[in-house]
Design an enzyme around this catalytic site. Structure first.
Site, PDB file in Angstrom:
ATOM      1  N   TYR A  11      -3.486  40.918  62.595  1.00  0.00           N
ATOM      2  CA  TYR A  11      -2.520  41.891  62.884  1.00  0.00           C
ATOM      3  C   TYR A  11      -2.984  43.271  63.073  1.00  0.00           C
ATOM      4  O   TYR A  11      -3.219  43.802  64.066  1.00  0.00           O
ATOM      5  CB  TYR A  11      -1.383  41.696  61.987  1.00  0.00           C
ATOM      6  CG  TYR A  11      -0.396  42.783  62.141  1.00  0.00           C
ATOM      7  CD1 TYR A  11       0.146  43.391  63.199  1.00  0.00           C
ATOM      8  CD2 TYR A  11      -0.085  43.947  61.015  1.00  0.00           C
ATOM      9  CE1 TYR A  11       1.279  44.451  63.513  1.00  0.00           C
ATOM     10  CE2 TYR A  11       0.781  45.078  60.890  1.00  0.00           C
ATOM     11  CZ  TYR A  11       1.299  45.448  62.183  1.00  0.00           C
ATOM     12  OH  TYR A  11       2.355  46.460  62.191  1.00  0.00           O
ATOM     13  N   ASP A  31     -13.843  35.501  63.178  1.00  0.00           N
ATOM     14  CA  ASP A  31     -12.552  35.112  62.599  1.00  0.00           C
ATOM     15  C   ASP A  31     -12.441  33.691  62.270  1.00  0.00           C
ATOM     16  O   ASP A  31     -12.657  33.041  63.110  1.00  0.00           O
ATOM     17  CB  ASP A  31     -11.476  35.661  63.409  1.00  0.00           C
ATOM     18  CG  ASP A  31      -9.965  35.962  62.679  1.00  0.00           C
ATOM     19  OD1 ASP A  31      -9.286  37.011  62.618  1.00  0.00           O
ATOM     20  OD2 ASP A  31      -9.488  34.999  62.051  1.00  0.00           O
ATOM     21  N   ASN A  32     -11.860  33.300  61.319  1.00  0.00           N
ATOM     22  CA  ASN A  32     -11.659  31.756  60.884  1.00  0.00           C
ATOM     23  C   ASN A  32     -10.293  31.256  61.151  1.00  0.00           C
ATOM     24  O   ASN A  32     -10.157  30.024  61.235  1.00  0.00           O
ATOM     25  CB  ASN A  32     -11.778  31.446  59.485  1.00  0.00           C
ATOM     26  CG  ASN A  32     -10.664  32.254  58.465  1.00  0.00           C
ATOM     27  OD1 ASN A  32      -9.741  32.629  58.835  1.00  0.00           O
ATOM     28  ND2 ASN A  32     -10.854  31.651  57.075  1.00  0.00           N
ATOM     29  N   GLY A  36      -5.279  34.486  61.989  1.00  0.00           N
ATOM     30  CA  GLY A  36      -5.592  35.212  63.306  1.00  0.00           C
ATOM     31  C   GLY A  36      -5.012  34.126  64.185  1.00  0.00           C
ATOM     32  O   GLY A  36      -4.628  33.161  64.107  1.00  0.00           O
ATOM     33  N   ASP A  51     -16.209  31.546  59.217  1.00  0.00           N
ATOM     34  CA  ASP A  51     -15.539  31.881  57.874  1.00  0.00           C
ATOM     35  C   ASP A  51     -16.571  32.897  57.135  1.00  0.00           C
ATOM     36  O   ASP A  51     -17.593  32.452  56.990  1.00  0.00           O
ATOM     37  CB  ASP A  51     -15.174  30.742  57.157  1.00  0.00           C
ATOM     38  CG  ASP A  51     -14.217  30.850  55.972  1.00  0.00           C
ATOM     39  OD1 ASP A  51     -13.155  30.289  56.113  1.00  0.00           O
ATOM     40  OD2 ASP A  51     -14.542  31.636  54.979  1.00  0.00           O
ATOM     41  N   ALA A  72     -11.001  40.906  57.167  1.00  0.00           N
ATOM     42  CA  ALA A  72     -10.325  39.418  56.911  1.00  0.00           C
ATOM     43  C   ALA A  72     -10.542  39.277  55.362  1.00  0.00           C
ATOM     44  O   ALA A  72     -10.906  39.028  54.575  1.00  0.00           O
ATOM     45  CB  ALA A  72     -11.672  38.516  57.208  1.00  0.00           C
ATOM     46  N   SER A 115      -6.633  49.383  50.568  1.00  0.00           N
ATOM     47  CA  SER A 115      -4.930  49.453  50.490  1.00  0.00           C
ATOM     48  C   SER A 115      -4.624  50.244  49.363  1.00  0.00           C
ATOM     49  O   SER A 115      -5.218  50.666  48.197  1.00  0.00           O
ATOM     50  CB  SER A 115      -4.652  47.693  49.926  1.00  0.00           C
ATOM     51  OG  SER A 115      -3.167  47.975  49.546  1.00  0.00           O
ATOM     52  N   TYR A 139      -4.250  41.268  44.009  1.00  0.00           N
ATOM     53  CA  TYR A 139      -4.607  41.555  45.454  1.00  0.00           C
ATOM     54  C   TYR A 139      -5.224  43.078  45.417  1.00  0.00           C
ATOM     55  O   TYR A 139      -6.230  43.150  45.807  1.00  0.00           O
ATOM     56  CB  TYR A 139      -3.285  41.564  46.406  1.00  0.00           C
ATOM     57  CG  TYR A 139      -3.533  42.487  47.564  1.00  0.00           C
ATOM     58  CD1 TYR A 139      -4.516  41.835  48.946  1.00  0.00           C
ATOM     59  CD2 TYR A 139      -2.919  43.531  47.893  1.00  0.00           C
ATOM     60  CE1 TYR A 139      -4.603  42.517  49.849  1.00  0.00           C
ATOM     61  CE2 TYR A 139      -3.131  44.380  49.180  1.00  0.00           C
ATOM     62  CZ  TYR A 139      -4.107  43.885  50.027  1.00  0.00           C
ATOM     63  OH  TYR A 139      -4.292  44.543  50.894  1.00  0.00           O
ATOM     64  N   LYS A 143      -9.344  44.471  46.060  1.00  0.00           N
ATOM     65  CA  LYS A 143      -9.613  45.503  46.778  1.00  0.00           C
ATOM     66  C   LYS A 143     -10.385  46.800  46.050  1.00  0.00           C
ATOM     67  O   LYS A 143     -11.356  47.126  46.628  1.00  0.00           O
ATOM     68  CB  LYS A 143      -8.362  46.173  47.720  1.00  0.00           C
ATOM     69  CG  LYS A 143      -7.671  45.243  48.589  1.00  0.00           C
ATOM     70  CD  LYS A 143      -8.422  44.999  49.672  1.00  0.00           C
ATOM     71  CE  LYS A 143      -7.964  44.310  50.754  1.00  0.00           C
ATOM     72  NZ  LYS A 143      -8.786  43.776  51.998  1.00  0.00           N
ATOM     73  N   PHE A 167      -1.510  52.516  53.606  1.00  0.00           N
ATOM     74  CA  PHE A 167      -0.308  52.439  53.087  1.00  0.00           C
ATOM     75  C   PHE A 167       0.617  51.185  53.896  1.00  0.00           C
ATOM     76  O   PHE A 167       0.159  50.318  53.966  1.00  0.00           O
ATOM     77  CB  PHE A 167       0.443  53.910  52.979  1.00  0.00           C
ATOM     78  CG  PHE A 167      -0.311  54.547  51.625  1.00  0.00           C
ATOM     79  CD1 PHE A 167      -1.775  54.977  51.931  1.00  0.00           C
ATOM     80  CD2 PHE A 167       0.347  54.905  50.582  1.00  0.00           C
ATOM     81  CE1 PHE A 167      -2.071  55.512  50.848  1.00  0.00           C
ATOM     82  CE2 PHE A 167      -0.069  55.542  49.464  1.00  0.00           C
ATOM     83  CZ  PHE A 167      -1.289  55.920  49.536  1.00  0.00           C
ATOM     84  N   ILE A 205      17.829  43.825  49.867  1.00  0.00           N
ATOM     85  CA  ILE A 205      17.262  45.104  49.601  1.00  0.00           C
ATOM     86  C   ILE A 205      17.054  44.886  48.290  1.00  0.00           C
ATOM     87  O   ILE A 205      18.032  44.902  47.505  1.00  0.00           O
ATOM     88  CB  ILE A 205      18.178  46.199  50.267  1.00  0.00           C
ATOM     89  CG1 ILE A 205      18.208  46.312  51.810  1.00  0.00           C
ATOM     90  CG2 ILE A 205      17.746  47.384  49.577  1.00  0.00           C
ATOM     91  CD1 ILE A 205      19.062  47.474  52.277  1.00  0.00           C
TER      92      ILE A 205
HETATM   93  N1  UDP Z   1      11.682  45.306  50.691  1.00  0.00           N
HETATM   94  C1  UDP Z   1      13.227  44.982  50.499  1.00  0.00           C
HETATM   95  N2  UDP Z   1      13.331  43.651  51.040  1.00  0.00           N
HETATM   96  C2  UDP Z   1      12.537  42.936  51.604  1.00  0.00           C
HETATM   97  C3  UDP Z   1      11.239  43.204  51.523  1.00  0.00           C
HETATM   98  C4  UDP Z   1      10.850  44.484  51.150  1.00  0.00           C
HETATM   99  O1  UDP Z   1      14.001  45.802  50.125  1.00  0.00           O
HETATM  100  O2  UDP Z   1      12.912  41.573  51.972  1.00  0.00           O
HETATM  101  C5  UDP Z   1      11.197  46.595  50.176  1.00  0.00           C
HETATM  102  C6  UDP Z   1      10.273  46.583  48.912  1.00  0.00           C
HETATM  103  O3  UDP Z   1      11.212  46.437  47.771  1.00  0.00           O
HETATM  104  C7  UDP Z   1       9.769  47.819  49.060  1.00  0.00           C
HETATM  105  C8  UDP Z   1       9.798  47.873  50.514  1.00  0.00           C
HETATM  106  O4  UDP Z   1      10.666  47.296  51.096  1.00  0.00           O
HETATM  107  O5  UDP Z   1      10.406  48.841  48.670  1.00  0.00           O
HETATM  108  C9  UDP Z   1       8.264  47.911  51.357  1.00  0.00           C
HETATM  109  O6  UDP Z   1       7.910  46.413  50.766  1.00  0.00           O
HETATM  110  P1  UDP Z   1       6.759  45.712  51.341  1.00  0.00           P
HETATM  111  O7  UDP Z   1       6.857  44.307  50.738  1.00  0.00           O
HETATM  112  O8  UDP Z   1       7.005  45.566  52.772  1.00  0.00           O
HETATM  113  O9  UDP Z   1       5.323  46.414  51.203  1.00  0.00           O
HETATM  114  P2  UDP Z   1       5.006  47.113  49.776  1.00  0.00           P
HETATM  115  O10 UDP Z   1       5.395  48.470  49.749  1.00  0.00           O
HETATM  116  O11 UDP Z   1       5.588  46.211  48.818  1.00  0.00           O
HETATM  117  O12 UDP Z   1       3.645  47.170  49.971  1.00  0.00           O
END
Ligand code: UDP
Length: 320
Positions: A11, A31-32, A36, A51, A72, A115, A139, A143, A167, A205
């Site tokens: 992506y 890319d493996n 991708g 790979d 990757a 990240s 994860y 990083k 971000f 949410i």
């Molecule tokens: N989020 C949500 N519902 C979902 C996926 C994500 O409410 O199905 C919220 C999650 O709690 C965070 C924001 O969306 O506050 C971004 O989440 P994402 O997993 O995209 O990225 P993160 O900030 O965790 O790296």
């Protein structure tokens, strides 16, 4: 300049390839194809299916290259907590294989896809690069671990590096040049889109009792084309003798989950079926970047990252 983009069919990687080609860079993609996609390959770039755990293949691809962009990696936070072995091998061993191959063949410039997960729970916002690093998932640990190796490879092997701490990456190329949709997406905006097109019947949410304006979590969303331009600027900076360092990439503006969903409803033209549920473990209420350093050091400014544009370019992909 001939750059090897490892993970260039993914992506973010495919957007980086597009940017580099536009800048007149000669690009090879390695890319493996685990995540991708063939649809993300550009005919102007050479493609090597391989790979990062296959050292001979990697060494062959790296010889004679001027620099490496490495994207990757495994990136699902939840999976990293359930299967850390996979993340240790792919993200740590795989990256060390790349650095070792670069050292062996004298390739000096390295741009690493890092990240915001290296920070963990923020002590203050906006988070700048001096904020303590204390990842709360495996994860993020992988990083950060690579970021800890980089100064040593710099000092001992002369590798110059930039680690870009993304971000929340969202959006798609506005020209539609990148064709592959992420499979099995785990992030907010693709989940909103899958709900909008009926792939999912509804979405959740996670929490509406945070100390934010509407109670839902606030994040710093950055358009993938803006991330891509930072990779080009980082390569250029290193080629011109710039200093190795880690840089945040965000807009500095916070968008709540509810704002994202409501803007998506506006762009799409119909409502999205969502419900509020409990908070998700490990979610900070507010996470926003200071990208001042990337601006000063690289001259980088996001230009694609207004909320409506991020949603429009994503929606355009889901309509196909
Ligand atoms: N989020 C949500 N519902 C979902 C996926 C994500 O409410 O199905 C919220 C999650 O709690 C965070 C924001 O969306 O506050 C971004 O989440 P994402 O997993 O995209 O990225 P993160 O900030 O965790 O790296």
């Amino acid at each position: 300049m001939h750059i090897l983009v490892i993970g260039g069919a993914g992506y973010i990687g495919s957007h980086v390839v597009k940017e580099l080609l536009q800048q007149g860079v000669r690009v090879s993609v390695f890319d493996n194809m685990s995540t991708g996609q063939t649809d993300n390959l550009f005919p102007e770039a050479d493609f090597i299916q391989g790979d990062i755990l296959d050292v001979p293949a990697l060494e062959k691809a790296i010889q004679g290259i001027d620099g490496v962009v490495h994207l990757a990696a495994k990136k699902a936070v939840g999976e990293s907590m359930e299967n850390p072995e996979k993340y240790a091998v792919n993200n740590i061993t795989g990256t060390l294989n790349i650095l070792n191959a670069m050292a062996k063949y004298g390739v000096k410039n390295f741009v690493f896809s890092s990240s915001a997960a290296v920070y963990g729970m923020p002590d203050y916002v906006p988070v700048d690069e001096n904020h303590p690093t204390n990842p709360i998932n495996f994860y993020g640990f992988t990083k950060l671990e690579i970021e800890r190796f980089l100064p040593w490879y710099g000092q001992l092997k002369g590798i110059n590096w930039i680690a870009l701490r993304y971000f929340n990456a969202v959006g798609y190329d506005a020209d539609g040049a990148v064709k592959g949709l992420e499979k099995n997406p785990q992030n907010l905006l693709p989940i909103v889109m899958e709900t909008a097109v009926g792939i999912r019947s509804g979405m959740k949410i996670f929490g509406n009792d945070y100390d934010t304006t509407d109670g839902t979590c606030v994040r710093d969303y950055i358009h993938v084309s803006d991330l891509a331009s930072a990779h080009w600027l980082a390569l250029k900076y290193l080629a011109e003798g710039g200093h190795s360092q880690s840089l945040n990439l965000g807009t500095g503006k916070g968008i709540s989950v509810l704002q994202m969903v409501q803007m998506a409803e506006k762009v799409i033209g119909h409502s999205i079926n969502y419900e509020f549920t409990n908070r998700r473990a490990g979610d900070p209420g507010l996470l926003i970047a200071s990208s001042e350093t990337a601006n000063v050091v690289l001259g980088w400014t996001p230009v694609h990252s207004d909320l409506e544009n991020m949603i429009r370019t994503t929606w355009a992909m889901y309509q196909k």
